[in-house]
Write a protein that holds these residues in place. Structure first.
Motif, PDB file in Angstrom:
ATOM      1  N   ALA A  43      -0.818 -29.689  56.948  1.00 15.12           N
ATOM      2  CA  ALA A  43      -0.884 -28.324  56.449  1.00 15.12           C
ATOM      3  C   ALA A  43      -0.215 -27.349  57.422  1.00 15.12           C
ATOM      4  N   GLN A  44      -0.390 -27.585  58.721  1.00 15.37           N
ATOM      5  CA  GLN A  44       0.252 -26.735  59.727  1.00 15.37           C
ATOM      6  C   GLN A  44       1.769 -26.779  59.587  1.00 15.37           C
ATOM      7  N   LYS A  45       2.286 -27.980  59.371  1.00  8.91           N
ATOM      8  CA  LYS A  45       3.739 -28.130  59.202  1.00  8.91           C
ATOM      9  C   LYS A  45       4.225 -27.341  57.986  1.00  8.91           C
ATOM     10  N   LEU A  46       3.480 -27.465  56.884  1.00  2.00           N
ATOM     11  CA  LEU A  46       3.858 -26.737  55.677  1.00  2.00           C
ATOM     12  C   LEU A  46       3.714 -25.232  55.871  1.00  2.00           C
ATOM     13  N   PHE A  47       2.664 -24.817  56.570  1.00  4.79           N
ATOM     14  CA  PHE A  47       2.455 -23.384  56.808  1.00  4.79           C
ATOM     15  C   PHE A  47       3.631 -22.790  57.573  1.00  4.79           C
ATOM     16  N   ASN A  48       4.087 -23.491  58.608  1.00  3.24           N
ATOM     17  CA  ASN A  48       5.254 -23.009  59.356  1.00  3.24           C
ATOM     18  C   ASN A  48       6.477 -22.914  58.459  1.00  3.24           C
ATOM     19  N   GLN A  49       6.609 -23.903  57.549  1.00  6.10           N
ATOM     20  CA  GLN A  49       7.739 -23.857  56.623  1.00  6.10           C
ATOM     21  C   GLN A  49       7.638 -22.632  55.718  1.00  6.10           C
ATOM     22  N   GLY A  50       6.424 -22.354  55.233  1.00 11.61           N
ATOM     23  CA  GLY A  50       6.226 -21.167  54.415  1.00 11.61           C
ATOM     24  C   GLY A  50       6.584 -19.895  55.153  1.00 11.61           C
ATOM     25  N   MET A  51       6.265 -19.841  56.442  1.00 12.06           N
ATOM     26  CA  MET A  51       6.594 -18.653  57.229  1.00 12.06           C
ATOM     27  C   MET A  51       8.099 -18.512  57.433  1.00 12.06           C
ATOM     28  N   TRP A  58      12.086 -14.704  51.404  1.00  7.80           N
ATOM     29  CA  TRP A  58      12.202 -15.677  50.305  1.00  7.80           C
ATOM     30  C   TRP A  58      10.782 -15.904  49.809  1.00  7.80           C
ATOM     31  N   TYR A  59      10.187 -14.813  49.339  1.00  9.05           N
ATOM     32  CA  TYR A  59       8.748 -14.736  49.123  1.00  9.05           C
ATOM     33  C   TYR A  59       8.260 -15.649  48.011  1.00  9.05           C
ATOM     34  N   ARG A  60       9.073 -15.868  46.980  1.00 11.02           N
ATOM     35  CA  ARG A  60       8.615 -16.746  45.904  1.00 11.02           C
ATOM     36  C   ARG A  60       8.588 -18.205  46.366  1.00 11.02           C
ATOM     37  N   ALA A  61       9.577 -18.572  47.191  1.00 10.01           N
ATOM     38  CA  ALA A  61       9.572 -19.915  47.766  1.00 10.01           C
ATOM     39  C   ALA A  61       8.420 -20.073  48.754  1.00 10.01           C
ATOM     40  N   SER A  62       8.172 -19.043  49.556  1.00  8.45           N
ATOM     41  CA  SER A  62       7.076 -19.126  50.531  1.00  8.45           C
ATOM     42  C   SER A  62       5.740 -19.270  49.817  1.00  8.45           C
ATOM     43  N   GLN A  63       5.571 -18.575  48.705  1.00  5.49           N
ATOM     44  CA  GLN A  63       4.313 -18.691  47.956  1.00  5.49           C
ATOM     45  C   GLN A  63       4.074 -20.132  47.537  1.00  5.49           C
ATOM     46  N   LYS A  64       5.116 -20.786  47.057  1.00  6.20           N
ATOM     47  CA  LYS A  64       4.968 -22.179  46.622  1.00  6.20           C
ATOM     48  C   LYS A  64       4.597 -23.076  47.795  1.00  6.20           C
ATOM     49  N   VAL A  65       5.185 -22.855  48.950  1.00  9.11           N
ATOM     50  CA  VAL A  65       4.884 -23.695  50.102  1.00  9.11           C
ATOM     51  C   VAL A  65       3.454 -23.457  50.583  1.00  9.11           C
ATOM     52  N   PHE A  66       2.998 -22.207  50.549  1.00  8.96           N
ATOM     53  CA  PHE A  66       1.613 -21.946  50.942  1.00  8.96           C
ATOM     54  C   PHE A  66       0.642 -22.591  49.949  1.00  8.96           C
ATOM     55  N   GLU A  67       1.016 -22.658  48.685  1.00 11.77           N
ATOM     56  CA  GLU A  67       0.191 -23.371  47.707  1.00 11.77           C
ATOM     57  C   GLU A  67       0.152 -24.864  48.041  1.00 11.77           C
ATOM     58  N   ASP A  68       1.291 -25.409  48.458  1.00  8.83           N
ATOM     59  CA  ASP A  68       1.328 -26.819  48.886  1.00  8.83           C
ATOM     60  C   ASP A  68       0.478 -27.030  50.141  1.00  8.83           C
ATOM     61  N   THR A  69       0.448 -26.010  50.993  1.00 14.49           N
ATOM     62  CA  THR A  69      -0.379 -26.085  52.203  1.00 14.49           C
ATOM     63  C   THR A  69      -1.846 -26.293  51.838  1.00 14.49           C
ATOM     64  N   LYS A  71      -2.963 -27.662  49.130  1.00  7.92           N
ATOM     65  CA  LYS A  71      -3.130 -29.014  48.601  1.00  7.92           C
ATOM     66  C   LYS A  71      -3.295 -30.014  49.746  1.00  7.92           C
ATOM     67  N   ALA A  72      -2.574 -29.780  50.820  1.00  5.89           N
ATOM     68  CA  ALA A  72      -2.682 -30.658  51.990  1.00  5.89           C
ATOM     69  C   ALA A  72      -3.996 -30.456  52.729  1.00  5.89           C
ATOM     70  N   ASP A  73      -4.545 -29.248  52.670  1.00  5.26           N
ATOM     71  CA  ASP A  73      -5.796 -28.937  53.358  1.00  5.26           C
ATOM     72  C   ASP A  73      -6.493 -27.801  52.612  1.00  5.26           C
ATOM     73  N   PRO A  74      -7.382 -28.125  51.653  1.00  4.49           N
ATOM     74  CA  PRO A  74      -8.062 -27.103  50.856  1.00  4.49           C
ATOM     75  C   PRO A  74      -8.885 -26.124  51.684  1.00  4.49           C
ATOM     76  N   GLU A  75      -9.213 -26.474  52.917  1.00  5.68           N
ATOM     77  CA  GLU A  75      -9.993 -25.581  53.774  1.00  5.68           C
ATOM     78  C   GLU A  75      -9.121 -24.708  54.670  1.00  5.68           C
ATOM     79  N   CYS A  76      -7.807 -24.751  54.456  1.00  2.00           N
ATOM     80  CA  CYS A  76      -6.871 -23.944  55.248  1.00  2.00           C
ATOM     81  C   CYS A  76      -6.842 -22.518  54.687  1.00  2.00           C
ATOM     82  N   GLY A  77      -7.880 -21.749  55.024  1.00  2.00           N
ATOM     83  CA  GLY A  77      -8.040 -20.424  54.434  1.00  2.00           C
ATOM     84  C   GLY A  77      -6.907 -19.473  54.726  1.00  2.00           C
TER      85      GLY A  77
END
Length: 527
Positions: A43-51, A58-69, A71-77
């Motif tokens: 999830a950390q890796k994906l979060f950095n990608q979203g940032m 590229w806010y619409r792409a970042s939103q999708k990556v944070f959603e994937d984050t 999925k990788a860690d549902p507790e990643c508030g």
């Protein structure tokens, strides 16, 4: 860029598709960001990608990556914070109402899920300020409150570069357009310049420095950041476009065209239609300053074929309204300006652009009654913006009204009243700032004031007006041509040669129909 593939996922988001590029390595085509979280490693890796995406808007792409984050860690508030940040879209523009409702829901979910560190809670609480009472409180008030919240966050975590970076951006988006000391912007830049040395591949640092320096007196300070950013994130349409904000401010038209041609290409490939139209508007502006009208017209024709973007987000509709207006006004085709079609839009500031230019065109082509009809519509739109507490765009509509009304007075033979009104409009425009959504108004009010003075037979005063325009907006072809003509008519052949020379130098590749260029060439041959 050639190695980067893009997967376009059709996602219903505010009525248009979401282009989501394939994930790239952090040091590949988008730069490098490390935003520490308490989330699981994947999830950390994906979060950095979203940032990475978020820092290049590229806010619409970042939103999708944070959603994937999530999925990788549902507790990643903190990922809910990322989604809420993405839903604001470009922070210089008020987001659609749906985004505000969705973002507020994400903030609530982030708080409900909980986060494992106080720092992450503080990030969520700070962004919550941007969404608080969004149904009742206007964008300007909320963004100022958010800047204060980010100041507190940055002070609480002085060694957290991400907190400092987001605070610097908030200093820019919340700055008063009337503050000509640029205190907030320079404060933000002072925060970011040392971070740029520590993190030279961070996309947000160079990106936000460009925005912070995107003002006439300080624009040259942004040239280094402008030249860095496109190289840091070559896969980002916005990173290719942003250097042109500085290039426009300093009058580097060829560089602006190249920057925006690449930006439009990358945006088109990735399906980011607002970014594509925004870049194309900057191209149109730059081509017109070079007198290359056919190329400007070709871009406009391409723009009008683009559909499928949300009409409630400003950049796309704005670009489609203002580019044809620029084409008419910069070329002095007042009848064409008067006959511009008003493109349907739910955004009052977008419709105001066309009505203002129609009124100006009608007045300058000898039809003051037609101009008054468009002025009445402009007043209606201005009042609608005032009722919505949109101080900036209501003021811009009022300046448009003042400009058009001044030329109506002139058309009616009330020249002295017209000059006083036009001077007041120019003064009003000088007290405000252009919005980041635009390279500039269709024609600066002070440049139009110079034209009126010249027509009235006051060449010395006209020269001063054109020269003042050029100090604020360097290398404008119309201002150079006006200054040259004013100098010639006032008998100052030395200045006339200087400014006619600048006309020829800036527009040596101009279309033959540009009479101001051929006149400049003729003067120089004679003198």
């Amino acid at each position: 860029m050639n190695k980067t593939s893009f997967a376009v996922a059709a996602i219903a988001a505010a009525g248009f598709s979401l282009a989501h590029p394939a994930l790239a390595q952090s040091d590949d085509k988008l730069g490098t960001v490390n935003f520490e979280t308490s989330c699981k490693p994947e999830a950390q890796k994906l979060f950095n990608q979203g940032m990475l995406y978020q820092h290049s808007f590229w806010y619409r792409a970042s939103q999708k990556v944070f959603e994937d984050t999530l999925k990788a860690d549902p507790e990643c508030g903190i990922a809910y914070w990322g989604i809420a940040l993405s839903l604001l879209w470009n922070p210089h523009v008020s987001p659609p109402a749906k985004n505000l409702a969705d973002g507020a829901a994400m903030i609530a979910k982030g708080k409900a899920v909980g986060v494992k560190t106080q720092r992450e809670r503080d990030y969520i609480d700070a962004l919550a300020v941007m969404y608080a009472d969004h149904e009742k409180v206007d964008h300007r008030t909320r963004i100022q409150a958010y800047a204060k919240a980010m100041e507190q966050l940055a002070q609480r975590y002085p060694s957290d570069d991400e907190a400092q970076i987001h605070y610097a951006l908030a200093l820019n988006t919340s700055a008063s357009p009337a503050d000509k000391t640029y205190a907030s912007q320079l404060k933000g830049a002072a925060i970011l310049e040392p971070i740029a040395e520590r993190q030279p591949q961070h996309p947000g640092v160079s990106h936000y420095l460009i925005h912070l320096y995107d003002y006439p007196p300080i624009a040259e300070k942004g040239l280094n950041a402008a030249r860095r950013y496109a190289k840091i994130a070559p896969a980002s349409p916005h990173a290719q476009h942003m250097p042109s904000h500085i290039f426009t401010r300093v009058g580097y038209w060829t560089e602006s065209i190249a920057s925006n041609a690449e930006a439009a290409r990358v945006a088109k490939e990735s399906g980011d239609l607002h970014d594509q139209l925004h870049a194309m508007d900057y191209q149109v502006y730059a081509y017109l300053q070079l007198g290359q009208d056919d190329k400007a017209k070709a871009i406009i024709n391409e723009m009008t074929a683009i559909t499928g973007f949300t009409e409630t987000f400003l950049p796309g509709p704005y670009a489609l309204a203002i580019s044809p207006a620029r084409y008419a006004v910069e070329r002095g085709d007042w009848k064409a300006a008067a006959n511009l079609q008003v493109r349907p839009s739910p955004l009052a500031q977008v419709q105001a652009i066309t009505h203002g230019v129609r009124a100006l065109g009608a007045a300058r082509s000898g039809d003051p009654e037609a101009a008054k009809a468009d002025i009445a519509k402009l007043v209606e739109l201005r009042d609608k913006l005032r009722a919505a507490k949109d101080a900036y765009w209501s003021e811009q509509a009022e300046i448009q009204r003042q400009v058009a009304a001044a030329w109506v007075l002139y058309a009616e033979g009330r020249q002295d009243d017209a000059l006083a009104a036009m001077s007041a409009a120019a003064n009003a425009e000088d007290k405000t700032e252009k919005h980041p959504v635009t390279p500039g108004v269709p024609k600066p009010a002070r440049e139009l004031y110079g034209s009126m003075l010249l027509e009235r037979g006051m060449p010395k005063e006209a020269f001063a007006a054109f020269d003042a325009t050029l100090r604020k907006e360097p290398n404008r072809l119309g201002a150079y041509a006006g200054a040259a003509m004013a100098a010639e008519k006032s008998g100052d052949l030395t200045k006339a040669r200087e400014y006619y020379g600048k006309v020829v130098a800036i527009a040596e590749g101009a279309d033959k129909e540009r009479t101001e260029v051929t006149e400049a060439q003729a003067f120089l041959q004679k003198h």
